[in-house]
Design an enzyme around this catalytic site. Structure first.
Site, PDB file in Angstrom:
ATOM      1  CD  GLU A  19      10.126  12.281  12.036  1.00 42.93           C
ATOM      2  OE1 GLU A  19       9.059  11.704  12.283  1.00 42.93           O
ATOM      3  OE2 GLU A  19      11.045  11.767  11.373  1.00 42.93           O
ATOM      4  CD  GLU A  47      13.745   0.375   8.922  1.00 44.45           C
ATOM      5  OE1 GLU A  47      14.164   1.333   9.614  1.00 44.45           O
ATOM      6  OE2 GLU A  47      14.414  -0.621   8.648  1.00 44.45           O
ATOM      7  CB  CYS A  70      12.957   8.690   8.406  1.00 43.39           C
ATOM      8  SG  CYS A  70      13.930   7.737   7.253  1.00 43.39           S
ATOM      9  CE  LYS A 123      -1.856   2.927   3.067  1.00 40.88           C
ATOM     10  NZ  LYS A 123      -2.047   4.084   2.211  1.00 40.88           N
TER      11      LYS A 123
HETATM   12  P1  NDP Z   1       2.264   7.872   8.368  1.00 42.40           P
HETATM   13  O1  NDP Z   1       2.640   6.920   9.423  1.00 42.40           O
HETATM   14  O2  NDP Z   1       1.125   8.775   8.592  1.00 42.40           O
HETATM   15  O3  NDP Z   1       1.947   7.114   7.009  1.00 42.40           O
HETATM   16  C1  NDP Z   1       2.756   6.087   6.536  1.00 42.40           C
HETATM   17  C2  NDP Z   1       1.882   5.057   5.864  1.00 42.40           C
HETATM   18  O4  NDP Z   1       0.968   4.543   6.822  1.00 42.40           O
HETATM   19  C3  NDP Z   1       1.041   5.607   4.715  1.00 42.40           C
HETATM   20  O5  NDP Z   1       0.904   4.633   3.724  1.00 42.40           O
HETATM   21  C4  NDP Z   1      -0.291   5.870   5.387  1.00 42.40           C
HETATM   22  O6  NDP Z   1      -1.403   5.826   4.509  1.00 42.40           O
HETATM   23  C5  NDP Z   1      -0.359   4.716   6.362  1.00 42.40           C
HETATM   24  N1  NDP Z   1      -1.261   5.011   7.469  1.00 42.40           N
HETATM   25  C6  NDP Z   1      -1.622   6.216   7.964  1.00 42.40           C
HETATM   26  N2  NDP Z   1      -2.502   6.080   8.965  1.00 42.40           N
HETATM   27  C7  NDP Z   1      -2.704   4.757   9.118  1.00 42.40           C
HETATM   28  C8  NDP Z   1      -3.519   3.986   9.983  1.00 42.40           C
HETATM   29  N3  NDP Z   1      -4.321   4.552  10.903  1.00 42.40           N
HETATM   30  N4  NDP Z   1      -3.486   2.658   9.864  1.00 42.40           N
HETATM   31  C9  NDP Z   1      -2.696   2.052   8.960  1.00 42.40           C
HETATM   32  N5  NDP Z   1      -1.918   2.737   8.077  1.00 42.40           N
HETATM   33  C10 NDP Z   1      -1.909   4.079   8.159  1.00 42.40           C
HETATM   34  O7  NDP Z   1       3.601   8.641   8.058  1.00 42.40           O
HETATM   35  P2  NDP Z   1       3.869   9.658   6.887  1.00 42.40           P
HETATM   36  O8  NDP Z   1       3.360   9.156   5.620  1.00 42.40           O
HETATM   37  O9  NDP Z   1       3.379  10.970   7.329  1.00 42.40           O
HETATM   38  O10 NDP Z   1       5.455   9.605   6.779  1.00 42.40           O
HETATM   39  C11 NDP Z   1       6.243  10.319   7.609  1.00 42.40           C
HETATM   40  C12 NDP Z   1       6.807   9.453   8.725  1.00 42.40           C
HETATM   41  O11 NDP Z   1       7.472   8.308   8.214  1.00 42.40           O
HETATM   42  C13 NDP Z   1       7.828  10.206   9.511  1.00 42.40           C
HETATM   43  O12 NDP Z   1       7.642   9.994  10.877  1.00 42.40           O
HETATM   44  C14 NDP Z   1       9.153   9.601   9.064  1.00 42.40           C
HETATM   45  O13 NDP Z   1      10.190   9.724   9.948  1.00 42.40           O
HETATM   46  C15 NDP Z   1       8.787   8.199   8.786  1.00 42.40           C
HETATM   47  N6  NDP Z   1       9.709   7.621   7.815  1.00 42.40           N
HETATM   48  C16 NDP Z   1      10.616   6.689   8.256  1.00 42.40           C
HETATM   49  C17 NDP Z   1      11.556   6.138   7.403  1.00 42.40           C
HETATM   50  C18 NDP Z   1      12.520   5.099   7.874  1.00 42.40           C
HETATM   51  O14 NDP Z   1      13.140   4.462   7.045  1.00 42.40           O
HETATM   52  N7  NDP Z   1      12.672   4.884   9.161  1.00 42.40           N
HETATM   53  C19 NDP Z   1      11.611   6.549   5.990  1.00 42.40           C
HETATM   54  C20 NDP Z   1      10.619   7.513   5.635  1.00 42.40           C
HETATM   55  C21 NDP Z   1       9.704   8.023   6.535  1.00 42.40           C
HETATM   56  P3  NDP Z   1      -2.089   7.194   3.985  1.00 42.40           P
HETATM   57  O15 NDP Z   1      -1.094   7.887   3.198  1.00 42.40           O
HETATM   58  O16 NDP Z   1      -3.217   6.683   3.176  1.00 42.40           O
HETATM   59  O17 NDP Z   1      -2.499   7.953   5.208  1.00 42.40           O
END
Ligand code: NDP
Length: 505
Positions: free
Chosen positions: A404, A270, A305, A194
């Protein structure tokens, strides 16, 4: 089915006639609409205008995709394909991604606001390189024979976990997908992935290229749609064996709960970070240091991240370092992401931009001093642009040093002693990355050892390369690592086979 893209690119002067976007779910090797027929609008962050209508998948689509993936896992067409043949398919896929890097890069830039120089020059080559690296490993990994007693042959072999689900973020849509797809598919799993709702488009095209490369139908499935329906349905599904997640710590926690409440699926997390960059007083190349510091926090608009968002610098050298980083900003032009000169594009959407600007306000209110940026710019474009922003006089207990921000905002914090620097660096709930700058080998080794982070860069902002694992400590996640052969471990089960031999006669 494809939709023709007609974005309003008047500001950029770019023409992208003929570019076609895949906007449906990709299940069982076919594009199709969501079961409920719903769609949602994704926009171009550089203009704020609609870009495409994407299929709004739901729980029924997840159920369908997992069923298809389970069938493909069980029929063995992929998991039992000879490793050499599986490798050949994945290598063809990597080559197709490379061949289509221009188109994919444009799609990514339009969808995510990322500079075209990065998407075409970095994200797509890295996506292909990731698939290729894991593909190459496919037929080079051996099992083990244990030192068993006489009369026994004991082997330790690796098997695919089965059906993997992946939920990924929007900051590096293609690359984050590849970090999951490469090792999961190379080790013989099937997958339902997804993308983030804001950035579904590049992955759908990449999946289509996978089918063209020869990945059997049902092995790679993409379900687009909102996290709280598609993501949760994957997290709770009893027939998903492993869930790989990259995103926020808050959502990561939910996947653990859903695993516990369903089938105890393996969960790989991650998550976010608040990474320190430590500068010791002996550094001589301050201009070179400033380039790394700027890259660490301003690359990808700080939507990273592992962004080095806390600059922890010795009091005696702080002014020189801050001046040098400010001077370096001349090399970070903000603007139209389709312009090859741009290094900072648009933030992902209005809500995120407002969140970043809110943190800037909080920083000011808590007494930190803005020395660069700090306001939205280029508002007339309709895009979500925030320039590189630097806060001086930050204390590590301020909100902007603890939470963050995920935007181009750097907090400068002073220290006097090495022990204080290490304590400040580690005083965070996160532990993803860190970097340190010194010309003294003793400081470098001593401090690198003390830092509680999964990746430590010395005299560079670095995440390593495909040969090194990437993952964090503490609230930055656990359960596995992306990249390197460690990533293969997380998508495989270890099997012991204990064979008792009969004696002669
Ligand atoms: P989110 O956690 O909001 O979203 C990540 C994914 O989870 C998206 O596909 C999102 O879908 C989905 N998601 C959101 N809400 C839910 C839920 N309630 N239940 C299940 N899935 C859900 O993070 P962001 O997209 O805002 O990304 C930013 C974050 O990701 C930052 O904290 C960053 O640090 C972290 N990150 C970490 C990395 C690593 O390698 N450690 C790399 C890149 C980012 P939808 O878009 O449809 O809401």
């Amino acid at each position: 089915m494809t939709d023709t893209l007609i974005p309003d690119m008047a500001e950029s002067g770019a023409t992208i006639d003929g570019l076609e976007l895949r906007t449906q779910l990709f299940i069982g090797g076919q594009f199709r609409d969501a079961a409920g027929g719903g769609r949602f609008t994704t926009e171009n962050p550089a203009t704020g205008r609609p870009l495409a209508e994407v299929a709004r998948g739901g729980a029924a689509d997840v159920a369908d995709a997992v069923r298809v993936a389970r069938r493909a896992a069980d029929d063995g067409r992929w998991s039992r394909m000879s490793p050499g043949d599986r490798k050949a398919v994945l290598l063809r896929w990597a080559t197709l991604i490379e061949a289509n890097a221009q188109e994919l890069g444009i799609i990514e830039t339009l969808d995510a606001g990322k500079p075209i120089t990065d998407t075409v020059g970095l994200d797509m080559p890295e996506t292909a390189a990731c698939i290729r690296w894991h593909a190459e490993a496919t037929d080079k990994l051996y099992g083990e024979v244990a030192p068993a007693p006489e009369g026994v042959v004991a082997t330790i072999t690796r098997e695919p976990v089965g059906v993997v689900a992946a939920v990924i973020p929007w900051n590096y849509p293609a690359q984050m997908a590849a970090w999951k797809l490469g090792p999961a598919l190379a080790t013989g799993n099937t997958i339902v992935i997804k993308p983030a709702s804001t950035t579904s488009l590049s992955l759908l095209r990449i999946a289509e290229l996978g089918a063209e490369a020869g990945i059997p139908d049902g092995v790679l499935n993409v379900v687009t749609g909102p996290g709280d329906t598609v993501g949760e349905a994957l997290g709770r599904h009893p027939d998903v064996d492993c869930l790989a997640f990259t995103g926020s710590t808050e959502v990561g926690r939910r996947f653990l709960t859903w695993s516990a409440e369903s089938n105890l699926k393996r969960v790989l997390l991650e998550l976010g970070g608040k990474s320190p960059q430590l500068v010791f007083p002996d550094v001589t190349d301050v201009a070179g240091l400033a380039q790394h510091v700027a890259l660490a926090i301003f690359w990808n608009m700080g939507e990273n991240c592992s962004a080095g968002s806390r600059l922890i610098v010795h009091r005696s050298i702080k002014e020189r370092v801050v001046d040098a980083v400010q001077a370096e900003l001349a090399n970070w032009p903000v603007g139209d992401p389709l312009d090859p000169a741009t290094r900072i594009g648009a933030l992902i959407n209005r809500g995120h931009m407002e969140r970043v600007l809110h943190y800037v306000d909080v920083g000011r209110r808590e007494g930190a001093r803005v020395v660069a940026g700090g306001e939205r710019i280029l508002e007339h474009t309709g895009g979500y642009f925030v320039p590189p922003t630097i806060f001086d006089n930050v204390r590590n207990d301020m909100t902007i040093a603890r939470e963050e921000i995920f935007g181009p905002v750097l907090s400068v914090i002073e220290f006097d002693t090495e022990a204080e620097a290490v304590a400040l660096a580690n005083d965070t709930p996160y532990g993803l990355a860190a970097s340190l700058y010194t010309d003294d080998l003793n400081i470098a080794h001593r401090v690198a050892r003390e830092l509680k982070a999964g990746v430590v860069g010395v005299n560079a902002y670095a995440e390593g390369d495909m040969t090194t694992p990437f993952g964090g400590y503490k609230l930055s996640g656990f359960g596995g690592h992306d990249k390197s052969l460690h990533a293969h471990d997380q998508y495989t089960e270890t099997k012991t086979t204990w064979i008792q031999l009969r004696g002669p006669g």
